[in-house]
Structures are given as C-alpha cells and as structure tokens.
Scaffold this active site. Structure first.
Site, PDB file in Angstrom:
ATOM      1  N   LYS A 204       2.078  -2.898  46.741  1.00 52.96           N
ATOM      2  CA  LYS A 204       2.645  -4.052  46.615  1.00 52.96           C
ATOM      3  C   LYS A 204       4.082  -3.961  46.192  1.00 52.96           C
ATOM      4  CE  LYS A 204       1.105  -7.686  47.450  1.00 52.96           C
ATOM      5  NZ  LYS A 204       1.356  -8.572  48.765  1.00 52.96           N
TER       6      LYS A 204
ATOM      7  N   TYR B 122      -3.264   0.378  45.549  1.00 56.20           N
ATOM      8  CA  TYR B 122      -3.006  -1.137  45.797  1.00 56.20           C
ATOM      9  C   TYR B 122      -1.363  -1.543  45.193  1.00 56.20           C
ATOM     10  CZ  TYR B 122      -2.858  -6.349  45.618  1.00 56.20           C
ATOM     11  OH  TYR B 122      -2.473  -7.727  45.368  1.00 56.20           O
TER      12      TYR B 122
ATOM     13  N   LEU C  86     -20.392  -5.775  34.950  1.00 54.42           N
ATOM     14  CA  LEU C  86     -18.988  -5.916  34.026  1.00 54.42           C
ATOM     15  C   LEU C  86     -18.471  -4.312  33.989  1.00 54.42           C
ATOM     16  CD1 LEU C  86     -17.495  -8.054  32.742  1.00 54.42           C
ATOM     17  CD2 LEU C  86     -19.094  -7.744  30.483  1.00 54.42           C
TER      18      LEU C  86
ATOM     19  N   THR D  68       2.128  -9.920  43.640  1.00 56.09           N
ATOM     20  CA  THR D  68       1.183  -9.820  42.480  1.00 56.09           C
ATOM     21  C   THR D  68       1.811  -9.452  41.213  1.00 56.09           C
ATOM     22  OG1 THR D  68      -0.873  -8.711  41.804  1.00 56.09           O
ATOM     23  CG2 THR D  68       0.574  -7.526  43.303  1.00 56.09           C
ATOM     24  N   ASP D  69       1.171  -9.938  40.048  1.00 58.13           N
ATOM     25  CA  ASP D  69       1.737  -9.490  38.909  1.00 58.13           C
ATOM     26  C   ASP D  69       1.412  -8.055  38.500  1.00 58.13           C
ATOM     27  OD1 ASP D  69      -1.166  -9.798  38.595  1.00 58.13           O
ATOM     28  OD2 ASP D  69      -1.072 -11.225  36.769  1.00 58.13           O
ATOM     29  N   GLU D  70       0.343  -7.462  39.488  1.00 55.19           N
ATOM     30  CA  GLU D  70       0.139  -6.109  39.092  1.00 55.19           C
ATOM     31  C   GLU D  70       1.210  -5.024  39.358  1.00 55.19           C
ATOM     32  OE1 GLU D  70      -3.268  -4.630  40.986  1.00 55.19           O
ATOM     33  OE2 GLU D  70      -4.659  -6.503  40.579  1.00 55.19           O
TER      34      GLU D  70
ATOM     35  N   ASN E 115      -5.957 -15.285  41.254  1.00 51.17           N
ATOM     36  CA  ASN E 115      -6.511 -16.614  41.736  1.00 51.17           C
ATOM     37  C   ASN E 115      -8.071 -16.671  41.800  1.00 51.17           C
ATOM     38  OD1 ASN E 115      -4.327 -17.599  44.191  1.00 51.17           O
ATOM     39  ND2 ASN E 115      -3.629 -16.079  42.747  1.00 51.17           N
TER      40      ASN E 115
HETATM   41  P1  NAD Z   1      -7.585 -11.280  51.312  1.00 55.40           P
HETATM   42  O1  NAD Z   1      -7.934  -9.777  51.006  1.00 55.40           O
HETATM   43  O2  NAD Z   1      -8.561 -12.282  50.902  1.00 55.40           O
HETATM   44  O3  NAD Z   1      -6.833 -11.672  52.504  1.00 55.40           O
HETATM   45  C1  NAD Z   1      -5.846 -10.803  53.390  1.00 55.40           C
HETATM   46  C2  NAD Z   1      -5.850 -11.154  54.690  1.00 55.40           C
HETATM   47  O4  NAD Z   1      -4.838 -10.305  55.276  1.00 55.40           O
HETATM   48  C3  NAD Z   1      -7.104 -11.167  55.707  1.00 55.40           C
HETATM   49  O5  NAD Z   1      -7.378 -12.222  56.360  1.00 55.40           O
HETATM   50  C4  NAD Z   1      -7.003  -9.828  56.462  1.00 55.40           C
HETATM   51  O6  NAD Z   1      -7.511  -9.973  57.634  1.00 55.40           O
HETATM   52  C5  NAD Z   1      -5.274 -10.260  56.696  1.00 55.40           C
HETATM   53  N1  NAD Z   1      -4.804  -8.661  56.952  1.00 55.40           N
HETATM   54  C6  NAD Z   1      -4.953  -7.615  56.201  1.00 55.40           C
HETATM   55  N2  NAD Z   1      -4.388  -6.460  57.153  1.00 55.40           N
HETATM   56  C7  NAD Z   1      -3.676  -7.175  58.060  1.00 55.40           C
HETATM   57  C8  NAD Z   1      -2.841  -6.760  59.044  1.00 55.40           C
HETATM   58  N3  NAD Z   1      -2.360  -5.453  59.248  1.00 55.40           N
HETATM   59  N4  NAD Z   1      -2.298  -7.609  59.841  1.00 55.40           N
HETATM   60  C9  NAD Z   1      -2.448  -8.860  59.852  1.00 55.40           C
HETATM   61  N5  NAD Z   1      -3.248  -9.287  58.740  1.00 55.40           N
HETATM   62  C10 NAD Z   1      -4.122  -8.517  58.089  1.00 55.40           C
HETATM   63  O7  NAD Z   1      -6.293 -11.276  50.271  1.00 55.40           O
HETATM   64  P2  NAD Z   1      -6.016 -12.658  49.303  1.00 55.40           P
HETATM   65  O8  NAD Z   1      -6.593 -12.226  47.813  1.00 55.40           O
HETATM   66  O9  NAD Z   1      -5.882 -13.700  49.958  1.00 55.40           O
HETATM   67  O10 NAD Z   1      -4.356 -12.225  48.885  1.00 55.40           O
HETATM   68  C11 NAD Z   1      -3.354 -12.558  49.892  1.00 55.40           C
HETATM   69  C12 NAD Z   1      -1.886 -12.177  49.281  1.00 55.40           C
HETATM   70  O11 NAD Z   1      -1.793 -12.547  48.069  1.00 55.40           O
HETATM   71  C13 NAD Z   1      -1.996 -10.565  49.203  1.00 55.40           C
HETATM   72  O12 NAD Z   1      -0.689 -10.332  49.638  1.00 55.40           O
HETATM   73  C14 NAD Z   1      -2.134 -10.318  47.558  1.00 55.40           C
HETATM   74  O13 NAD Z   1      -1.461  -9.193  47.201  1.00 55.40           O
HETATM   75  C15 NAD Z   1      -1.485 -11.601  46.917  1.00 55.40           C
HETATM   76  N6  NAD Z   1      -2.175 -11.969  45.837  1.00 55.40           N
HETATM   77  C16 NAD Z   1      -3.494 -12.110  45.659  1.00 55.40           C
HETATM   78  C17 NAD Z   1      -3.848 -12.507  44.269  1.00 55.40           C
HETATM   79  C18 NAD Z   1      -5.393 -12.815  44.156  1.00 55.40           C
HETATM   80  O14 NAD Z   1      -5.843 -13.046  43.066  1.00 55.40           O
HETATM   81  N7  NAD Z   1      -6.264 -12.469  45.144  1.00 55.40           N
HETATM   82  C19 NAD Z   1      -2.973 -12.822  43.461  1.00 55.40           C
HETATM   83  C20 NAD Z   1      -1.644 -12.445  43.511  1.00 55.40           C
HETATM   84  C21 NAD Z   1      -1.287 -11.990  44.632  1.00 55.40           C
HETATM   85  O1  DAU Z   2      -3.622  -9.969  39.298  1.00 56.43           O
HETATM   86  C1  DAU Z   2      -3.532 -10.303  40.630  1.00 56.43           C
HETATM   87  C2  DAU Z   2      -4.508  -9.550  41.549  1.00 56.43           C
HETATM   88  O2  DAU Z   2      -5.729 -10.020  41.124  1.00 56.43           O
HETATM   89  C3  DAU Z   2      -4.112  -9.275  43.069  1.00 56.43           C
HETATM   90  O3  DAU Z   2      -2.895  -8.706  43.245  1.00 56.43           O
HETATM   91  C4  DAU Z   2      -5.390  -8.595  43.646  1.00 56.43           C
HETATM   92  O4  DAU Z   2      -5.327  -8.810  45.131  1.00 56.43           O
HETATM   93  C5  DAU Z   2      -6.761  -9.338  43.334  1.00 56.43           C
HETATM   94  O5  DAU Z   2      -7.855  -8.648  43.720  1.00 56.43           O
HETATM   95  C6  DAU Z   2      -6.787  -9.206  41.921  1.00 56.43           C
HETATM   96  O6  DAU Z   2      -7.061  -8.038  41.324  1.00 56.43           O
HETATM   97  P1  DAU Z   2      -7.893  -7.530  40.167  1.00 56.43           P
HETATM   98  O7  DAU Z   2      -8.274  -6.068  40.333  1.00 56.43           O
HETATM   99  O8  DAU Z   2      -7.527  -8.030  38.780  1.00 56.43           O
HETATM  100  O9  DAU Z   2      -9.176  -8.502  40.623  1.00 56.43           O
HETATM  101  P2  DAU Z   2     -10.777  -8.114  40.798  1.00 56.43           P
HETATM  102  O10 DAU Z   2     -11.432  -9.259  41.375  1.00 56.43           O
HETATM  103  O11 DAU Z   2     -11.036  -6.863  41.538  1.00 56.43           O
HETATM  104  O12 DAU Z   2     -11.162  -7.750  39.323  1.00 56.43           O
HETATM  105  C7  DAU Z   2     -11.043  -8.984  38.351  1.00 56.43           C
HETATM  106  C8  DAU Z   2     -11.430  -7.957  36.823  1.00 56.43           C
HETATM  107  O13 DAU Z   2     -12.800  -7.688  36.919  1.00 56.43           O
HETATM  108  C9  DAU Z   2     -10.824  -6.510  36.802  1.00 56.43           C
HETATM  109  O14 DAU Z   2     -10.606  -6.414  35.280  1.00 56.43           O
HETATM  110  C10 DAU Z   2     -12.087  -5.757  37.059  1.00 56.43           C
HETATM  111  C11 DAU Z   2     -13.274  -6.592  36.756  1.00 56.43           C
HETATM  112  N1  DAU Z   2     -14.487  -6.341  37.489  1.00 56.43           N
HETATM  113  C12 DAU Z   2     -14.498  -6.478  38.758  1.00 56.43           C
HETATM  114  C13 DAU Z   2     -15.532  -6.392  39.482  1.00 56.43           C
HETATM  115  C14 DAU Z   2     -15.554  -6.528  41.181  1.00 56.43           C
HETATM  116  C15 DAU Z   2     -15.735  -6.312  37.012  1.00 56.43           C
HETATM  117  O15 DAU Z   2     -16.135  -6.100  35.825  1.00 56.43           O
HETATM  118  N2  DAU Z   2     -16.706  -6.308  37.672  1.00 56.43           N
HETATM  119  C16 DAU Z   2     -16.770  -6.253  39.129  1.00 56.43           C
HETATM  120  O16 DAU Z   2     -17.936  -6.323  39.746  1.00 56.43           O
END
Ligand code: NAD
Ligand code: DAU
Length: 332
Positions: free
Chosen positions: A152, A148, A204, A121-123, A178
């Site tokens: 990562k 988190y 928010l 992740t970019d985080e 995403n």
């Molecule tokens: P998600 O939470 O939707 O899915 C995670 C999946 O991993 C789930 O299906 C869960 O059951 C499985 N899992 C969790 N722990 C496990 C374990 N111990 N063994 C096997 N499976 C396990 O997450 P996501 O949003 O799809 O993110 C997927 C990957 O992409 C992560 O590595 C996250 O850091 C990375 N990522 C997410 C975003 C985003 O915006 N969502 C952006 C950049 C990177």
């Molecule tokens: O940047 C990549 C990351 O993006 C991934 O690594 C993480 O797995 C993914 O969950 C996501 O992280 P964020 O913390 O940015 O995503 P989230 O959807 O939790 O929140 C997006 C923004 O919205 C953040 O600034 C917090 C804010 N927020 C979130 C929730 C759930 C709100 O303002 N209200 C809300 O109810």
C-alpha cells in the site's frame, strides 16, 4: 463530474461507497472488481439499474482498464488485497494487485487526463507506542511493517510520483480501521461476532493490547466523497474518527453485547510483526474540507453491526468454514 469508475466496489468499503454515492449524489457508478475471495456481488444488490453497472475484471489488465477509464470522469480506487494475515503467508497477490494494479490504473488515468482518487491506509506509517502522545498526520514518515502495508505504501508513492512527474490529477486518503456491515469474516470484528453466533470463543492475538482507531465505513465513504469533490490535487488527507480501542476491550464489548461472559475468549498465536497501535489526527480533512464523522458512538455502531451479522447469515455463511480452517492451520 458525473461518471465514477469504482475499483474494488464489491469489497467491504468499496461497496459501502457505491451505496453512499448513489444515495447522496446523482452520479453514475461503474464498478470494476475481479471478485476474488473478498469480493461479493451480493453487497451490491438493490442499486438503481439506470445509474449502476458492474464489470468483472482485473485492475492489472490494461485492456480491461483503459476503455473503462475512458468512459469515466473520475476513478475511485479501492481494489486491493487487504488482509495483513494473508500477506504474511502468500505475498505475491499483494504485489500484483496493489502495486501493478495501481500502476495500470494511474497510467490509464494519466494518458486520458482523468481525475483519480487513491484509497489507502494508516498502516503505511507503521505503528506507535501505546503511550505516545503523537498521532499520525500527513507529515508522518512512511514506515510500513507488513507485506500488505508495504505494497500500500508503494502504491501511494507511485501515485505521488505520477502527480509530480506527469501531472496526474490525483488525491490520496489514508484511513484507519473500518467496521460495519458487509465486512469479510476473516477480519477481526466480523470474525469474533460470527464465532460467537457459532458458539465458538473469540480469538485474541497475543495479549490483545494492540490498539486500532475504529471508524464506521459510512464515515469513510462520506470523507472520500468530500475529498473527491473538494480536495486539492496532489494532496493527501488522513481519515479518522478518534476511535482508539484495544482489541481486548473490543472483544469484551462484543461478548457482552451478545449476552456472553466478558472473559469468554481465548488468547492465540500473535501475528508476526504485529503493529502495536494506530492513531489518526484528521485535523487537515476537518479544517480544510469541513468533514466530520457522524458515527461517534462506537458501542452503538458495534451493536448495529452485530445485529446485521445476526440477520444476514446468508451473506457471510459461505465464507466462514474455509476462513476458520485457514486460521486453524496457523494456530490462530
Ligand atoms: P476487501 O478485501 O473487502 O475488498 C477488496 C475488493 O477488491 C474485493 O471486492 C476484491 O474482489 C477486489 N479486488 C482484489 N483484487 C482485485 C483486482 N486485481 N482487480 C479488481 N478487483 C480486485 O477490502 P476493503 O477492506 O474493502 O478495503 C478496500 C480498500 O480500502 C483497500 O485499498 C484497503 O487498503 C483500503 N483500506 C481498508 C481499511 C479497512 O479497515 N478495511 C482501512 C483503510 C484503508
Ligand atoms: O488500519 C487500516 C487497516 O485495517 C486496513 O488497511 C486493512 O485493510 C484492514 O484489514 C485493517 O488491518 P488490521 O490488520 O488492523 O485489521 P484486522 O481486522 O486483521 O485486525 C485488527 C486487530 O485485531 C489487529 O490488531 C489484529 C487483531 N486480531 C485479528 C484477528 C483476525 C485478533 O486479535 N484476532 C483475530 O482473529
């Protein structure tokens, strides 16, 4: 390369990649997923039975992981605890899965000489000021803020160390936020869409000035496939689609698209340590590997995502009440 082991393939982005890879290659895909609260078997419906297999199990369990890695040509590692808010209240599963789970997988890949792609992740880079002209690049120093993002970052550093010390055949990608169908309702965009469907005002955090760099999940999947096939071993690639927007603007777009007044939202308690802004410079991926995003119209992608949540209530409804009850306890 013909057989992929995809960890976390029942999650939001992992399932998108599984569909994408099966639609765009002739690979065989095996998913290893623990089916935590975030995993959903229904996200993997309709896949070709002769090219797809599902195994429920934990990536931190070597007895589960080693035989599956042995059957694969490459491992694409998505599995993680992924939600920042959860990591602030119960960090332990983040250490178990993101650190020990990644360690277990890279040990298996190292011993068996298998190609490994690590999804990150970019985080890991921390955050930027709103007016900073710089964006994150592959050279930006690591500076994670939350439990988190620090797990990562730790997992990325393990992969880098295994490349340098043991010759692991690995690449890493760090992607921005995403959006798209099949995202858990705990996350920002699906939470607000499903709140509006339920007649509840969007929430928010703080002032809503925080900026995220949105990319459609399909574009993330095409980038990962590109890196898997063309990436140079040991390299990191940043994935982003120039989609910076602040949270207030995103909520207003959702409300307007759903026929509500643009200001019909509430400000709630801010996230502790809330990162201000993420922004990705994906020049390396675009120039060295020739990737480019297809979903450049965020508003159109958001409208299609809203439509998907309207039409697929059976997919998200079972998680909604428990998710909102958790947020309510925290004043969010
Ligand atoms: P998600 O939470 O939707 O899915 C995670 C999946 O991993 C789930 O299906 C869960 O059951 C499985 N899992 C969790 N722990 C496990 C374990 N111990 N063994 C096997 N499976 C396990 O997450 P996501 O949003 O799809 O993110 C997927 C990957 O992409 C992560 O590595 C996250 O850091 C990375 N990522 C997410 C975003 C985003 O915006 N969502 C952006 C950049 C990177
Ligand atoms: O940047 C990549 C990351 O993006 C991934 O690594 C993480 O797995 C993914 O969950 C996501 O992280 P964020 O913390 O940015 O995503 P989230 O959807 O939790 O929140 C997006 C923004 O919205 C953040 O600034 C917090 C804010 N927020 C979130 C929730 C759930 C709100 O303002 N209200 C809300 O109810």
């Amino acid at each position: 390369m013909q057989r992929l082991l995809v960890t976390g393939g029942a999650g939001f982005i992992g399932s998108n990649f599984v569909h994408y890879a099966l639609d765009n290659t002739d690979y065989h895909v095996t998913v290893l997923d623990k089916l935590t609260y975030a995993g959903n078997r229904a996200s993997l419906e309709g896949l070709p039975a002769d090219r797809f297999a599902f195994v429920q199990g934990d990536i931190a369990d070597p007895a589960t992981v080693e035989p599956l890695v042995a059957e694969a040509d490459a491992v694409v590692h998505y599995a993680a605890e992924s939600h920042n808010d959860n990591s602030l209240h119960d960090p332990r599963p983040f250490l178990d899965t993101n650190i020990i789970g990644t360690y277990t997988l890279i040990e298996a890949a190292r011993k068996q000489g298998k190609r490994f792609h690590h999804i990150s992740t970019d985080e890991v880079y921390g955050d930027l000021e709103l007016d900073d002209p710089e964006r994150f690049t592959e050279q930006t120093p690591y500076n994670p803020s939350s439990p988190y993002s620090s797990t990562k970052a730790g997992s990325d550093l393990l992969v880098r160390a295994w490349v340098r010390s043991f010759g692991l055949q690995a690449t890493i990608s760090n992607c921005s936020n995403n959006y798209g169908p099949y995202q858990h309702v705990e996350k920002f965009i699906p939470r607000q869409i499903t709140n509006v469907i339920d007649g509840v005002r969007p929430k928010l955090y703080g002032k809503g000035e925080n900026v995220r760099d949105w990319i459609h999940a399909n574009d993330h999947s095409s980038a990962v496939l590109t890196i898997l096939e063309k990436g140079a071993i040991g390299e990191t690639y940043l994935i982003g689609a120039d989609g910076e927007k602040n949270n207030k603007d995103v909520v207003e777009l959702i409300l307007t698209e759903m026929g509500q007044a643009a200001d019909a939202y509430d400000h709630v308690v801010d996230r502790a340590g809330h990162d201000l802004r993420y922004a990705i410079d994906s020049t390396k991926l675009r120039t060295e590997l020739g990737w480019k995003p297809e979903y450049s119209d965020f508003e159109a992608g958001l409208a299609a995502t809203i439509q998907w949540y309207r039409e697929n209530e059976a997919w998200w409804r079972p998680q909604k009440a428990a998710t909102e009850a958790k947020y309510k306890e925290l004043g969010q």
